[in-house]
Motif scaffolding. Structure first.
Motif, short mmCIF file in Angstrom:
data_model
loop_
_atom_site.label_atom_id
_atom_site.label_comp_id
_atom_site.label_asym_id
_atom_site.label_seq_id
_atom_site.Cartn_x
_atom_site.Cartn_y
_atom_site.Cartn_z
N GLU A 46 0.73 -1.26 0.05
CA GLU A 46 0.02 -0.02 0.07
C GLU A 46 0.97 1.15 -0.13
O GLU A 46 0.63 2.49 -0.98
CB GLU A 46 -0.96 0.06 1.16
CG GLU A 46 -2.18 -0.98 1.02
CD GLU A 46 -2.97 -0.89 -0.04
OE1 GLU A 46 -3.21 0.41 -0.48
OE2 GLU A 46 -3.55 -1.70 -0.70
N ASN A 50 0.76 3.97 -2.84
CA ASN A 50 0.51 5.54 -2.55
C ASN A 50 1.44 6.43 -3.16
O ASN A 50 1.23 7.43 -3.66
CB ASN A 50 0.36 5.87 -1.16
CG ASN A 50 -0.88 5.14 -0.49
OD1 ASN A 50 -1.82 4.68 -1.35
ND2 ASN A 50 -0.95 4.91 0.72
N PRO A 82 -0.46 11.62 3.73
CA PRO A 82 -1.75 10.87 3.08
C PRO A 82 -2.83 11.50 3.81
O PRO A 82 -2.91 11.66 5.14
CB PRO A 82 -1.19 9.31 3.60
CG PRO A 82 0.10 9.30 4.10
CD PRO A 82 0.53 10.80 4.62
N PRO A 84 -6.88 10.30 4.84
CA PRO A 84 -8.02 9.07 4.56
C PRO A 84 -9.08 9.69 3.66
O PRO A 84 -9.52 10.66 3.76
CB PRO A 84 -8.39 8.75 5.97
CG PRO A 84 -7.68 9.66 7.11
CD PRO A 84 -6.80 10.70 6.03
N TRP A 97 -4.94 3.66 2.96
CA TRP A 97 -4.32 4.18 4.21
C TRP A 97 -5.04 3.53 5.43
O TRP A 97 -4.64 3.58 6.56
CB TRP A 97 -4.62 5.73 3.87
CG TRP A 97 -4.00 6.51 5.24
CD1 TRP A 97 -4.51 7.45 6.12
CD2 TRP A 97 -2.65 6.53 5.55
NE1 TRP A 97 -3.68 7.88 6.81
CE2 TRP A 97 -2.56 7.43 6.53
CE3 TRP A 97 -1.35 5.77 4.86
CZ2 TRP A 97 -1.23 7.33 6.95
CZ3 TRP A 97 -0.29 6.15 5.66
CH2 TRP A 97 0.02 6.89 6.73
#
Length: 132
Positions: A46, A50, A82, A84, A97
């Motif tokens: 992830e 990202n 990041p 959410p 996230w």
């Protein structure tokens, strides 16, 4: 273990997370067999995804195993932390996230002169035998 082993994958030419996952799996096998490998591999995947989706594309992975800790650090070129998002069940994403925050014991985001560092930390469970 006095010296903390680590592996660094710098400025990956890969457009996916396969190299990072392979390096992480090997690292866990040798230095932190107590860690939940599936959770750690998903977090690494992830974080790479990202970095590729939300930055200029480069990333740098650091893995460090202390006596009772495993630290995964992902540096990338974006200074933006990041955020959410509401998950989109129609295929628009927004799950990654949330998964990182749920799977890692602790997550921190730190600014760097050239972007940011996302640090995910796991502690050795009390039930695990001593020695990473």
């Amino acid at each position: 273990m006095n010296a903390e082993p680590h592996v660094v994958i710098e400025d990956s030419p890969h457009r996916d997370s396969s190299g990072a996952r392979r390096a992480t799996a090997d690292f866990l096998l040798h230095y932190c067999p107590w860690a939940d490998g599936d959770a750690v591999l998903l977090v690494v995947s992830e974080l790479v995804a990202n970095a590729l989706r939300h930055t200029a594309g480069w990333w740098r992975l650091h893995l460090t195993a202390g006596q009772d800790t495993l630290v995964v650090e992902m540096d990338d070129s974006s200074p933006l932390p990041p955020v959410p998002r509401e998950p989109d069940f129609a295929g628009g994403g927004g799950f990654g996230w949330h998964m990182v925050l749920e799977l890692a014991g602790r997550v921190e985001v730190r600014p760097l002169p050239y972007g940011k560092r996302v640090q995910a930390t796991w502690m050795r469970p009390a039930s695990a035998q001593s020695g990473c």
